[in-house]
Design a protein around this motif. Structure first.
Motif, PDB file in Angstrom:
ATOM      1  N   GLN A 134       0.867  -1.308   0.013  1.00  0.00           N
ATOM      2  CA  GLN A 134       0.345   0.083  -0.199  1.00  0.00           C
ATOM      3  C   GLN A 134       0.667   1.434   0.596  1.00  0.00           C
ATOM      4  O   GLN A 134       0.759   2.138  -0.768  1.00  0.00           O
ATOM      5  N   VAL A 135       2.254   1.449   1.182  1.00  0.00           N
ATOM      6  CA  VAL A 135       2.648   2.341   1.184  1.00  0.00           C
ATOM      7  C   VAL A 135       3.069   2.554   0.004  1.00  0.00           C
ATOM      8  O   VAL A 135       3.802   3.940  -0.023  1.00  0.00           O
ATOM      9  N   ASN A 136       3.498   1.294  -0.782  1.00  0.00           N
ATOM     10  CA  ASN A 136       4.913   1.834  -1.940  1.00  0.00           C
ATOM     11  C   ASN A 136       4.045   2.743  -2.726  1.00  0.00           C
ATOM     12  O   ASN A 136       4.392   3.794  -3.565  1.00  0.00           O
ATOM     13  N   PHE A 186     -12.606   6.275   2.470  1.00  0.00           N
ATOM     14  CA  PHE A 186     -13.515   5.459   2.102  1.00  0.00           C
ATOM     15  C   PHE A 186     -13.222   4.853   3.185  1.00  0.00           C
ATOM     16  O   PHE A 186     -13.744   4.225   4.100  1.00  0.00           O
ATOM     17  N   PRO A 187     -12.497   3.616   2.820  1.00  0.00           N
ATOM     18  CA  PRO A 187     -11.984   2.300   3.700  1.00  0.00           C
ATOM     19  C   PRO A 187     -11.935   3.031   4.648  1.00  0.00           C
ATOM     20  O   PRO A 187     -11.860   2.205   5.648  1.00  0.00           O
ATOM     21  N   GLN A 349      -7.343   0.473   2.313  1.00  0.00           N
ATOM     22  CA  GLN A 349      -7.787   0.435   4.358  1.00  0.00           C
ATOM     23  C   GLN A 349      -5.955   1.617   4.580  1.00  0.00           C
ATOM     24  O   GLN A 349      -5.488   0.803   4.214  1.00  0.00           O
ATOM     25  N   LEU A 350      -5.809   2.186   4.582  1.00  0.00           N
ATOM     26  CA  LEU A 350      -4.572   3.531   4.463  1.00  0.00           C
ATOM     27  C   LEU A 350      -4.941   3.600   6.295  1.00  0.00           C
ATOM     28  O   LEU A 350      -5.846   3.499   6.635  1.00  0.00           O
ATOM     29  N   ALA A 355      -4.002   8.011   4.395  1.00  0.00           N
ATOM     30  CA  ALA A 355      -4.767   8.695   3.686  1.00  0.00           C
ATOM     31  C   ALA A 355      -5.220  10.800   3.373  1.00  0.00           C
ATOM     32  O   ALA A 355      -5.481  10.180   2.350  1.00  0.00           O
ATOM     33  N   ALA A 356      -4.369  11.116   4.466  1.00  0.00           N
ATOM     34  CA  ALA A 356      -4.564  12.255   4.410  1.00  0.00           C
ATOM     35  C   ALA A 356      -3.482  12.874   3.489  1.00  0.00           C
ATOM     36  O   ALA A 356      -4.255  13.926   2.565  1.00  0.00           O
ATOM     37  N   THR A 357      -2.358  12.273   3.365  1.00  0.00           N
ATOM     38  CA  THR A 357      -1.207  12.608   2.406  1.00  0.00           C
ATOM     39  C   THR A 357      -1.535  12.951   1.004  1.00  0.00           C
ATOM     40  O   THR A 357      -1.400  13.834   0.249  1.00  0.00           O
ATOM     41  N   MET A 358      -2.269  12.089   0.880  1.00  0.00           N
ATOM     42  CA  MET A 358      -2.521  11.339  -0.655  1.00  0.00           C
ATOM     43  C   MET A 358      -4.274  12.386  -0.967  1.00  0.00           C
ATOM     44  O   MET A 358      -3.886  12.759  -1.990  1.00  0.00           O
ATOM     45  N   PHE A 359      -5.264  13.160  -0.205  1.00  0.00           N
ATOM     46  CA  PHE A 359      -6.090  13.326  -0.670  1.00  0.00           C
ATOM     47  C   PHE A 359      -6.065  15.256  -0.430  1.00  0.00           C
ATOM     48  O   PHE A 359      -6.179  15.658  -1.349  1.00  0.00           O
TER      49      PHE A 359
END
Length: 397
Positions: A134-136, A186-187, A349-350, A355-359
């Motif tokens: 996920q993080v990669n 969302f997840p 699910q992160l 998830a905040a960094t992506m958004f």
């Protein structure tokens, strides 16, 4: 990337054969014989780029454990060795794309530009390191959006006061990135709320969203390449310095060979991640989000900056934002579905910070690209944002 040398064009009207490289208008790369072809192709692939000196780390990476080296040094050797092979993979893909039309050529460049991240993720998935997968991929998206694009805007803006680009393409990519960000948010939000109906609700939701994202990405390709192709027509690299070197079949051979080498190095690197994190005194998530993506995106990084310096911003944005879009809508869902087929419960699910960094990154890029023009200060903002989130991952548990 150093211009390729060699190759002799077939004169118009020459009788074509079945081989793609001997068709009318394409060069006969074997015109001077096999020996000359091998000398020219191997010389171009291995000796024309200064970065290729790092390939010497390959045997040390592959045999580090047999030599009794620690995980930290093993990981470092593999990481260093992958960088030049990722760049050479990009060059070979460009050579192959020269034998196709613009549409297929663009798809080839976009697809194989993400091969390194995909291979690393597949090995991590097979090893059950789901969070590293996920993080990669998240790190690759963040690196393209903030570091690669930011450096391109910064250096391009230092040379050109204001740079313009296709607003339609930028707007479409921004919309898709926001959709991808929502699919990760969302997840994560559902898990944090504790409102899921069943224990496997997050996994089921992730698989359904992966299928939907795949459909959206396919629709985007059709939109971009068929129904609304005119909206994405931008600048082309018309410098005329690209020459046919490898030939169609030669490019296919080297594409496979380099991919196998990257696969071998990726397996070593993934196996050594946790030990390297302990050895270096940093979280393994920092290595997955920051260190590996920077190396994997080295070729894209250089190309985007070069095109920005040439004031070809459509190409620079296409490399950075286009790659992030493909990873978000294609590579991430493909890994979730592949894990499903392999019996590995990989979901989307992160952690809340991830998830905040992506958004936030998707929103920032959308704001910066909405005007259709950029300057060096906007590039500095993106790079600074990347440094800030990297600092957060450095202290992330």
């Amino acid at each position: 990337m150093a211009p390729a040398s060699g190759g002799r064009l077939v004169q118009p009207g020459a009788v074509p054969s079945d081989a793609p490289e001997k068709e009318e208008g394409f060069p006969d790369v074997l015109a001077d014989g096999w020996l000359a072809y091998l000398r020219r192709s191997i010389g171009t692939l291995l000796f024309e780029e200064k970065l290729n000196i790092l390939m010497l780390a390959t045997p040390f990476a592959l045999y580090a454990r047999h030599l009794g080296w620690g995980e930290g040094l093993t990981f470092l050797c593999a990481l260093v060795a992958i960088a030049p092979f990722a760049e050479r993979l990009s060059f070979v893909t460009e050579q192959l794309a020269m034998y196709t039309n613009d549409t297929l050529g663009g798809l080839l460049n976009a697809t194989f530009g993400n091969v390194t991240e995909l291979i690393v993720s597949v090995f991590a998935l097979r090893a059950g390191m789901y969070h590293i997968v996920q993080v990669n991929l998240l790190g690759s998206v963040l690196s393209n959006l903030l570091l690669v694009l930011g450096m391109a805007l910064f250096f391009g803006g230092l040379k050109h006061e204001t740079q313009t680009f296709n607003r339609n393409a930028a707007s479409m990519n921004s919309s898709l990135l926001m959709l991808a960000s929502m699919s990760l948010l969302f997840p994560t939000s559902l898990a944090l709320s504790g409102a899921q109906l069943h224990a496997d609700s997050i996994l089921l939701l992730s698989r359904v969203m992966s299928l939907l994202l795949f459909i959206v990405y396919a629709a985007f390709l059709y939109f971009q390449l068929a129904t609304h192709r005119h909206l994405f027509e931008g600048q082309e690299d018309d410098e005329g310095d690209d020459e046919f070197v490898l030939g169609f079949w030669g490019a296919l051979f080297w594409l496979g060979a380099i991919t196998l080498i990257i696969a071998a190095l990726s397996e070593v690197m993934v196996d050594a991640i946790e030990g390297a994190a302990v050895s270096w005194g940093v979280p393994d998530i920092f290595i997955g989000v920051i260190v590996i993506p920077i190396v994997g995106n080295a070729a894209e990084h250089a190309a985007a900056v070069i095109f920005a310096l040439k004031n070809k911003m459509d190409l620079a944005l296409g490399i950075a934002v286009g790659s992030a879009t493909q990873i978000s809508l294609s590579v991430i869902p493909s890994l979730v579905l592949l894990g499903w087929a392999m019996g590995h419960p990989l979901d989307m699910q992160l952690e809340a910070y991830e998830a905040a960094t992506m958004f936030a990154s998707a929103i920032l890029v959308a704001i910066i690209t909405t005007q259709g023009q950029t300057n060096w200060l906007q590039g500095l903002v993106l790079v600074t944002a990347y440094v800030l989130l990297a600092a957060g991952f450095l202290v992330h548990e």
